[in-house]
Design a protein around this motif. Structure first.
Motif, PDB file in Angstrom:
ATOM      1  N   GLU A  39      42.547  43.569  42.780  1.00  0.00           N
ATOM      2  CA  GLU A  39      41.813  44.178  41.498  1.00  0.00           C
ATOM      3  C   GLU A  39      40.993  45.161  42.016  1.00  0.00           C
ATOM      4  OE1 GLU A  39      41.503  40.446  41.641  1.00  0.00           O
ATOM      5  OE2 GLU A  39      43.065  40.058  39.922  1.00  0.00           O
ATOM      6  N   ALA A  43      38.783  45.521  36.262  1.00  0.00           N
ATOM      7  CA  ALA A  43      39.482  44.150  36.569  1.00  0.00           C
ATOM      8  C   ALA A  43      38.856  43.700  37.867  1.00  0.00           C
ATOM      9  CB  ALA A  43      41.199  44.714  36.912  1.00  0.00           C
ATOM     10  N   ASP A  46      35.698  41.969  36.369  1.00  0.00           N
ATOM     11  CA  ASP A  46      36.149  40.764  35.635  1.00  0.00           C
ATOM     12  C   ASP A  46      36.574  39.769  36.645  1.00  0.00           C
ATOM     13  OD1 ASP A  46      35.734  42.058  33.313  1.00  0.00           O
ATOM     14  OD2 ASP A  46      37.894  42.502  33.047  1.00  0.00           O
ATOM     15  N   ALA A  47      37.138  39.912  37.665  1.00  0.00           N
ATOM     16  CA  ALA A  47      37.543  38.719  38.555  1.00  0.00           C
ATOM     17  C   ALA A  47      36.729  38.442  39.516  1.00  0.00           C
ATOM     18  CB  ALA A  47      38.897  39.350  39.348  1.00  0.00           C
ATOM     19  N   ALA A  48      35.954  39.251  39.925  1.00  0.00           N
ATOM     20  CA  ALA A  48      34.913  38.823  41.260  1.00  0.00           C
ATOM     21  C   ALA A  48      33.610  39.542  40.830  1.00  0.00           C
ATOM     22  CB  ALA A  48      35.624  39.382  42.417  1.00  0.00           C
TER      23      ALA A  48
END
Ligand code: NAD
Length: 354
Positions: A39, A43, A46-48
């Motif tokens: 990502e 993105a 959002d993920a980390a």
């Protein structure tokens, strides 16, 4: 070929999925291709909680090459600057030491009327702008804003290049020219700037190691004019960071279609990050409308510059050419009399021809 795939945001996942179809064809032919996904940008946030997560950095550092879609989106516009998607791009370039930015601009016969310039000026155009990415007035110190003795504000920046920085980008330029028409035009402003005097001197010295390449020098103001007057005179144009920033955007518009233009950013060992020059196009994301050809052509550049696979690169480029000749067009390049298709259909058409 260990490839880190970072689709990113907006149209990124859609266009990268089509480029992966092309890699899958090559893989079935026997090339050993290993894709690992990560990502970046929104993105990544959002993920980390980070536009360039540590896991993505690890993945990118361990890979031989990186394929990136695009980053950015309305949703992230209000985040503090260090968390914005675009920071992910700046950080990965720095992390991987990518100092050479290659932007080809070529005009396909079928798209010649998409340019704002006359068809007879751009037909057959095929140039490569090579821009140094980590030095020059964008990074030179000192820089800042200050007050003069009489209280007026002034701003200042430092244009600065070391011999070794010029030499390493010059080598990339001459090597790229060797894979093309063997002509290199170095752009500078040596009639006014000391930095450019050194630039011209070092490029000339390095040029002696590449006797097969015809070297010329051009002042940047003339280069800007020649690019619209007679762009076909150029093969490879070698520039510093600021001149390349300006000239590469000028050159990209000669082709008239942002969805067609790939790019590569390379380190000293030809490890590279490959991406289309356009952004995440949030206005058309998720609608199967995006032109995927810039991303597919970025894979061709990856084969050429990171994997020394000229045959694979040319076959991808020929498959794109054939797809256009067969009339396939996404809506951004659609003209009367051609066949309008979506992102996925375009990817399938190129993969089938490959
Ligand atoms: P953009 O390049 O995303 O879009 C400009 C226009 O071109 C839009 O109308 C878009 O629909 C169209 N377009 C772009 N790529 C296309 C494609 N492949 N097919 C068809 N049409 C396409 O630039 P923007 O609108 O200024 O920026 C949108 C977001 O992208 C912002 O968040 C910006 O920061 C980001 N951005 C990212 C990159 C990158 O990832 N390298 C580069 C530029 C902008």
């Amino acid at each position: 070929m260990k490839i880190a795939v970072l689709p990113g945001d907006g149209i990124g996942p859609e266009i990268v999925a089509q480029a992966v179809k092309v890699l899958e064809v090559l893989s079935k032919e026997g090339r050993n291709i290993d894709l690992e996904y990560g990502e970046i940008g929104g993105a990544g946030y959002d993920a980390a909680g980070d536009p360039y997560p540590a896991a993505t950095s690890k993945l990118a550092n361990e890979a031989d090459a990186v394929l990136l879609g695009a980053v950015g989106g309305y949703r992230y516009d209000t985040l503090p600057r260090p968390m914005r998607p675009e920071q992910g791009l700046l950080r990965i370039r720095k992390d991987l030491g990518l100092f050479a930015n290659l932007r080809p601009a070529s005009v396909y016969p079928e798209l010649v009327s998409a340019s704002t310039l006359r068809p007879d000026v751009v037909a057959g155009l095929d140039i490569l702008i090579l821009r140094e990415l980590t030095g020059d007035i964008y990074f030179g110190q000192p820089r800042g804003l200050r007050r003069t003795a009489d209280g007026e504000r002034e701003g200042y920046d430092t244009m600065l290049y070391s011999e070794s920085e010029i030499a390493r980008i010059a080598h990339v330029g001459f090597r790229a020219a060797m894979k093309r028409d063997r002509r290199l035009c170095s752009v500078d402003k040596a009639n006014v700037l000391e930095t450019s005097v050194l630039w011209r001197d070092v490029v000339t010295e390095i040029g002696k190691e590449y006797p097969e390449v015809e070297l010329s020098h051009m002042y940047v103001d003339n280069a800007a004019m020649q690019l619209v007057r007679n762009p076909r005179q150029f093969d490879v144009m070698l520039t510093g960071n600021m001149f390349g920033d300006i000239l590469s955007d000028e050159a990209s518009m000669l082709t008239g279609s942002i969805g067609m233009l790939p790019s590569a950013s390379l380190d000293a060992n030809s490890k590279g990050l490959y991406e289309p020059i356009h952004g995440s196009a949030p206005d058309i994301a998720g609608q199967n409308l995006a032109n995927t050809l810039a991303t597919i052509l970025s894979v061709a550049m990856m084969l050429r510059y990171s994997f020394d696979d000229e045959d694979g690169a040319q076959r991808i480029e020929n498959a794109v050419r054939k797809t256009l000749a067969d009339g396939y067009r996404t809506s951004d390049i659609f003209q009367e009399g051609t066949r309008k298709v979506g992102t996925k259909e375009m990817g399938d058409a190129v993969a089938a021809r490959l």
